[in-house]
Design a protein around this motif. Structure first.
Motif, PDB file in Angstrom:
ATOM      1  N   VAL A 117      41.561  38.024  42.940  1.00 28.74           N
ATOM      2  CA  VAL A 117      41.926  38.337  41.565  1.00 28.74           C
ATOM      3  C   VAL A 117      40.735  38.039  40.666  1.00 28.74           C
ATOM      4  O   VAL A 117      40.186  36.933  40.698  1.00 28.74           O
ATOM      5  CB  VAL A 117      43.154  37.509  41.127  1.00 28.74           C
ATOM      6  N   PRO A 118      40.290  39.012  39.844  1.00 29.05           N
ATOM      7  CA  PRO A 118      39.127  38.774  38.988  1.00 29.05           C
ATOM      8  C   PRO A 118      39.436  37.827  37.834  1.00 29.05           C
ATOM      9  O   PRO A 118      40.586  37.556  37.511  1.00 29.05           O
ATOM     10  CB  PRO A 118      38.773  40.176  38.472  1.00 29.05           C
ATOM     11  N   GLU A 119      38.367  37.346  37.201  1.00 31.22           N
ATOM     12  CA  GLU A 119      38.465  36.444  36.053  1.00 31.22           C
ATOM     13  C   GLU A 119      39.127  37.176  34.890  1.00 31.22           C
ATOM     14  O   GLU A 119      38.875  38.344  34.659  1.00 31.22           O
ATOM     15  CB  GLU A 119      37.043  36.106  35.651  1.00 31.22           C
ATOM     16  N   GLY A 120      39.977  36.489  34.151  1.00 30.91           N
ATOM     17  CA  GLY A 120      40.619  37.080  32.982  1.00 30.91           C
ATOM     18  C   GLY A 120      41.978  37.684  33.259  1.00 30.91           C
ATOM     19  O   GLY A 120      42.633  38.172  32.343  1.00 30.91           O
ATOM     20  N   VAL A 121      42.397  37.690  34.514  1.00 27.27           N
ATOM     21  CA  VAL A 121      43.695  38.257  34.894  1.00 27.27           C
ATOM     22  C   VAL A 121      44.415  37.237  35.759  1.00 27.27           C
ATOM     23  O   VAL A 121      43.799  36.564  36.591  1.00 27.27           O
ATOM     24  CB  VAL A 121      43.514  39.575  35.683  1.00 27.27           C
ATOM     25  N   THR A 122      45.722  37.102  35.548  1.00 30.03           N
ATOM     26  CA  THR A 122      46.524  36.242  36.412  1.00 30.03           C
ATOM     27  C   THR A 122      47.546  37.105  37.124  1.00 30.03           C
ATOM     28  O   THR A 122      48.188  37.968  36.516  1.00 30.03           O
ATOM     29  CB  THR A 122      47.251  35.147  35.617  1.00 30.03           C
ATOM     30  N   VAL A 123      47.678  36.893  38.414  1.00 26.93           N
ATOM     31  CA  VAL A 123      48.660  37.605  39.226  1.00 26.93           C
ATOM     32  C   VAL A 123      49.634  36.573  39.757  1.00 26.93           C
ATOM     33  O   VAL A 123      49.224  35.543  40.306  1.00 26.93           O
ATOM     34  CB  VAL A 123      47.991  38.366  40.385  1.00 26.93           C
ATOM     35  N   THR A 124      50.926  36.830  39.576  1.00 22.45           N
ATOM     36  CA  THR A 124      51.956  35.948  40.106  1.00 22.45           C
ATOM     37  C   THR A 124      52.897  36.761  40.973  1.00 22.45           C
ATOM     38  O   THR A 124      53.079  37.958  40.756  1.00 22.45           O
ATOM     39  CB  THR A 124      52.757  35.265  38.981  1.00 22.45           C
TER      40      THR A 124
END
Length: 177
Positions: A117-124
């Motif tokens: 997951v790239p910086e600036g994004v959150t995946v849940t």
């Protein structure tokens, strides 16, 4: 005339914008973002609103007018709230789970997919078959969701794969005997 470009972007409470040349910087409780507009448009800040006007009547200026207004609106929204894309996984044995900053996808391939997951994004992953992609940059959130979906796009016969939450997949009829 651009219908979108004509509308001013209102600055909500807690969000401030500063303009230096063609660079607009928007500060809010969630993030600080900046955007440099092209020379085809003029940005102005008046009375808590940001307006975009084209410089001239060329085709490029009219194209940049609506696009710049939309980008500015997304900056303002992203500095106050987050953008969210929801994905769902359908298929027997298909599942996802987060391990730190890596999304592990089991999609029926010969190997598990490790998506960083790239910086600036959150995946849940609230469930094994649901994913939520959130962030303050609308373009980045959409791109990360599209990259995850590309690993197994939904197929038209059984509907297996990764799809957006509200996406409709037209089901084809299979072979007949």
């Amino acid at each position: 005339m651009s219908r979108i470009g004509k509308q001013p972007v209102a600055l909500p409470d807690g969000v401030t914008a500063t303009l230096s040349g063609q660079t607009l910087e928007v500060k809010g409780p969630k993030a600080t973002k900046s955007f440099t507009a092209t020379d085809d448009v003029t940005l102005t800040i008046e009375d808590g609103q940001i307006t975009v006007t084209p410089r001239g009547k060329s085709k490029r200026a009219r194209q940049q007018w609506g696009m710049t207004r939309t980008v500015v609106a997304n900056l303002v929204h992203g500095s106050k709230d987050t953008f969210k894309k929801e994905l769902e996984i359908r298929g027997v044995g298909y599942r996802a789970q987060m391990q730190g900053n890596v999304l592990k996808l089991n999609l029926g391939l010969s190997h598990d997919v490790d998506f960083v997951v790239p910086e600036g994004v959150t995946v849940t992953a609230p469930k094994q078959t649901e994913l939520v992609v959130e962030g303050t940059d609308k373009q980045l959130v959409g791109q990360v969701a599209a990259n995850i979906r590309d690993w197994r796009p939904p197929e038209p016969y059984k509907g297996k794969g990764i799809r957006y939450k509200d996406e409709y997949i037209f089901q084809k009829e299979g072979k007949k005997k």
